[in-house]
Motif scaffolding. Sequence first.
Motif, mmCIF file in Angstrom:
data_model
loop_
_atom_site.group_PDB
_atom_site.id
_atom_site.type_symbol
_atom_site.label_atom_id
_atom_site.label_comp_id
_atom_site.label_asym_id
_atom_site.label_seq_id
_atom_site.Cartn_x
_atom_site.Cartn_y
_atom_site.Cartn_z
ATOM 1 N N LYS A 72 56.106 -15.633 41.409
ATOM 2 C CA LYS A 72 55.869 -14.454 40.585
ATOM 3 C C LYS A 72 54.431 -14.466 40.081
ATOM 4 O O LYS A 72 53.952 -15.472 39.563
ATOM 5 C CB LYS A 72 56.849 -14.439 39.404
ATOM 6 C CG LYS A 72 56.863 -13.149 38.603
ATOM 7 C CD LYS A 72 57.836 -13.241 37.434
ATOM 8 C CE LYS A 72 59.284 -13.246 37.897
ATOM 9 N NZ LYS A 72 60.215 -13.222 36.728
ATOM 10 N N TYR A 105 57.597 -5.260 39.776
ATOM 11 C CA TYR A 105 58.530 -5.053 38.669
ATOM 12 C C TYR A 105 57.757 -4.722 37.391
ATOM 13 O O TYR A 105 56.558 -4.995 37.277
ATOM 14 C CB TYR A 105 59.399 -6.297 38.459
ATOM 15 C CG TYR A 105 58.645 -7.470 37.869
ATOM 16 C CD1 TYR A 105 58.602 -7.691 36.492
ATOM 17 C CD2 TYR A 105 57.946 -8.351 38.694
ATOM 18 C CE1 TYR A 105 57.898 -8.748 35.953
ATOM 19 C CE2 TYR A 105 57.238 -9.413 38.164
ATOM 20 C CZ TYR A 105 57.216 -9.617 36.796
ATOM 21 O OH TYR A 105 56.512 -10.656 36.256
ATOM 22 N N ILE A 123 64.461 -2.227 32.992
ATOM 23 C CA ILE A 123 63.678 -3.179 33.783
ATOM 24 C C ILE A 123 63.717 -2.720 35.240
ATOM 25 O O ILE A 123 64.794 -2.566 35.822
ATOM 26 C CB ILE A 123 64.241 -4.597 33.616
ATOM 27 C CG1 ILE A 123 64.205 -4.989 32.125
ATOM 28 C CG2 ILE A 123 63.468 -5.592 34.456
ATOM 29 C CD1 ILE A 123 64.929 -6.283 31.810
ATOM 30 N N THR A 124 62.551 -2.503 35.820
ATOM 31 C CA THR A 124 62.450 -1.708 37.047
ATOM 32 C C THR A 124 61.783 -2.472 38.177
ATOM 33 O O THR A 124 60.845 -3.246 37.948
ATOM 34 C CB THR A 124 61.674 -0.416 36.742
ATOM 35 O OG1 THR A 124 62.332 0.273 35.668
ATOM 36 C CG2 THR A 124 61.593 0.497 37.952
ATOM 37 N N LYS A 125 62.283 -2.224 39.416
ATOM 38 C CA LYS A 125 61.749 -2.876 40.614
ATOM 39 C C LYS A 125 61.516 -1.849 41.718
ATOM 40 O O LYS A 125 62.194 -0.819 41.770
ATOM 41 C CB LYS A 125 62.743 -3.918 41.149
ATOM 42 C CG LYS A 125 62.972 -5.110 40.264
ATOM 43 C CD LYS A 125 64.199 -5.923 40.650
ATOM 44 C CE LYS A 125 64.312 -6.266 42.089
ATOM 45 N NZ LYS A 125 65.511 -7.070 42.405
ATOM 46 N N LYS A 140 66.638 -12.289 44.554
ATOM 47 C CA LYS A 140 66.689 -12.175 43.097
ATOM 48 C C LYS A 140 65.369 -12.699 42.558
ATOM 49 O O LYS A 140 64.848 -13.689 43.058
ATOM 50 C CB LYS A 140 67.834 -13.018 42.517
ATOM 51 C CG LYS A 140 69.219 -12.580 42.902
ATOM 52 C CD LYS A 140 70.281 -13.283 42.062
ATOM 53 C CE LYS A 140 70.300 -14.783 42.300
ATOM 54 N NZ LYS A 140 71.429 -15.443 41.559
ATOM 55 N N LEU A 143 65.024 -11.541 36.692
ATOM 56 C CA LEU A 143 64.941 -10.631 35.563
ATOM 57 C C LEU A 143 66.252 -10.619 34.788
ATOM 58 O O LEU A 143 67.314 -10.925 35.343
ATOM 59 C CB LEU A 143 64.609 -9.224 36.057
ATOM 60 C CG LEU A 143 63.279 -9.086 36.807
ATOM 61 C CD1 LEU A 143 63.158 -7.694 37.405
ATOM 62 C CD2 LEU A 143 62.097 -9.385 35.881
ATOM 63 N N GLU A 146 68.784 -6.727 36.872
ATOM 64 C CA GLU A 146 68.145 -6.280 38.105
ATOM 65 C C GLU A 146 69.185 -5.841 39.126
ATOM 66 O O GLU A 146 70.335 -6.278 39.105
ATOM 67 C CB GLU A 146 67.238 -7.352 38.703
ATOM 68 C CG GLU A 146 67.903 -8.626 39.158
ATOM 69 C CD GLU A 146 66.880 -9.617 39.759
ATOM 70 O OE1 GLU A 146 66.145 -9.232 40.679
ATOM 71 O OE2 GLU A 146 66.857 -10.771 39.295
ATOM 72 N N VAL A 148 69.788 -5.984 43.086
ATOM 73 C CA VAL A 148 69.369 -6.653 44.318
ATOM 74 C C VAL A 148 69.910 -5.835 45.489
ATOM 75 O O VAL A 148 71.121 -5.624 45.596
ATOM 76 C CB VAL A 148 69.891 -8.095 44.384
ATOM 77 C CG1 VAL A 148 69.570 -8.730 45.733
ATOM 78 C CG2 VAL A 148 69.282 -8.930 43.250
ATOM 79 N N LYS A 168 73.200 -9.159 35.749
ATOM 80 C CA LYS A 168 72.723 -9.397 34.390
ATOM 81 C C LYS A 168 72.683 -10.903 34.191
ATOM 82 O O LYS A 168 73.694 -11.582 34.403
ATOM 83 C CB LYS A 168 73.647 -8.750 33.351
ATOM 84 C CG LYS A 168 73.171 -8.957 31.909
ATOM 85 C CD LYS A 168 74.145 -8.340 30.917
ATOM 86 C CE LYS A 168 73.673 -8.563 29.482
ATOM 87 N NZ LYS A 168 74.659 -8.059 28.491
ATOM 88 N N ALA A 243 69.049 -1.845 34.682
ATOM 89 C CA ALA A 243 68.477 -2.442 35.888
ATOM 90 C C ALA A 243 68.148 -1.285 36.809
ATOM 91 O O ALA A 243 69.050 -0.583 37.277
ATOM 92 C CB ALA A 243 69.468 -3.394 36.537
ATOM 93 N N PHE A 245 66.083 0.501 40.138
ATOM 94 C CA PHE A 245 65.522 0.217 41.464
ATOM 95 C C PHE A 245 65.123 1.534 42.118
ATOM 96 O O PHE A 245 65.888 2.500 42.092
ATOM 97 C CB PHE A 245 66.555 -0.497 42.336
ATOM 98 C CG PHE A 245 65.994 -1.084 43.593
ATOM 99 C CD1 PHE A 245 65.515 -2.385 43.618
ATOM 100 C CD2 PHE A 245 65.934 -0.339 44.767
ATOM 101 C CE1 PHE A 245 64.989 -2.926 44.774
ATOM 102 C CE2 PHE A 245 65.414 -0.876 45.923
ATOM 103 C CZ PHE A 245 64.933 -2.174 45.930
#
Length: 253
Positions: A72, A105, A123-125, A140, A143, A146, A148, A168, A243, A245
């Motif tokens: 990361k 992210y 929380i964003t990806k 993963k 976070l 998130e 996946v 979570k 979460a 995406f």
Amino acid sequence: MKKFISLSLIILFLSIGNVFAHFQMIIPDTDVVTSNKHLNLKLKYIFMHPFEQNYMNMEEPIEAGVYFNGKKQIFTKSLKSYKINNLSAWKSTYKIKRPGDYIFYVIPKPYFEPAEEKFIQHITKVVVNAFYLENGWDNKIGLKAEIVPLTRPYGVWKGNTFRGVVLKDGKPVPFAEIEVELFNDKGIKAPNDTFITQVIKADANGVFTYSFPFAGWWGFAALMEDDKMIEKDGKKYPVELGAVFWLKVYDTK
């Protein structure tokens, strides 16, 4: 005997129906880097109602970064503020150096929503592939919340089906509720407000499925309640943990 609904009650129902979904967004200028002209990848971080194209003010994020090849990299300090409709959003440029899957992210500051009497933290990806090497789009990244992907989140056609699992603290969230919304920059008209935010639920293993009716950027926001509360003006409020995406869907030409 006939029953009548008062005008004030009708207005109340309409006002409740017009509380549209909030979405944190990360939108790169491409989801697949195929040439050197996109090596300096540009990303925008926006908080908004994406179908309605209503922007909201976004404070400086707590953390923004990228996950690549098992590591990361945090680059929060390199974010730059800019304005959309006189509201704050953020942007960054990231130098692509190697082929592979890059998971970008952002962890935003919690936003207080007075109409719902709660804080919202989504929380964003988003995944960007570089030069077709597929080496981690389903990782993963640790976070608190998130999604996946269980379907490769790029090279997606209109009509394809996407699957993902809601986590979570690294564990599946059974029967999580997921809001799905299109970034509606093409001006698609919804027949009524129920079409603006699609709502689906995960199964007992936290897995969900959705098929895309239109091309464009699509966001999935799996909603859950955080374990903590936040105090504001002497009162504690719950935190809606999301979460989120994003992925891009393509149409035939």
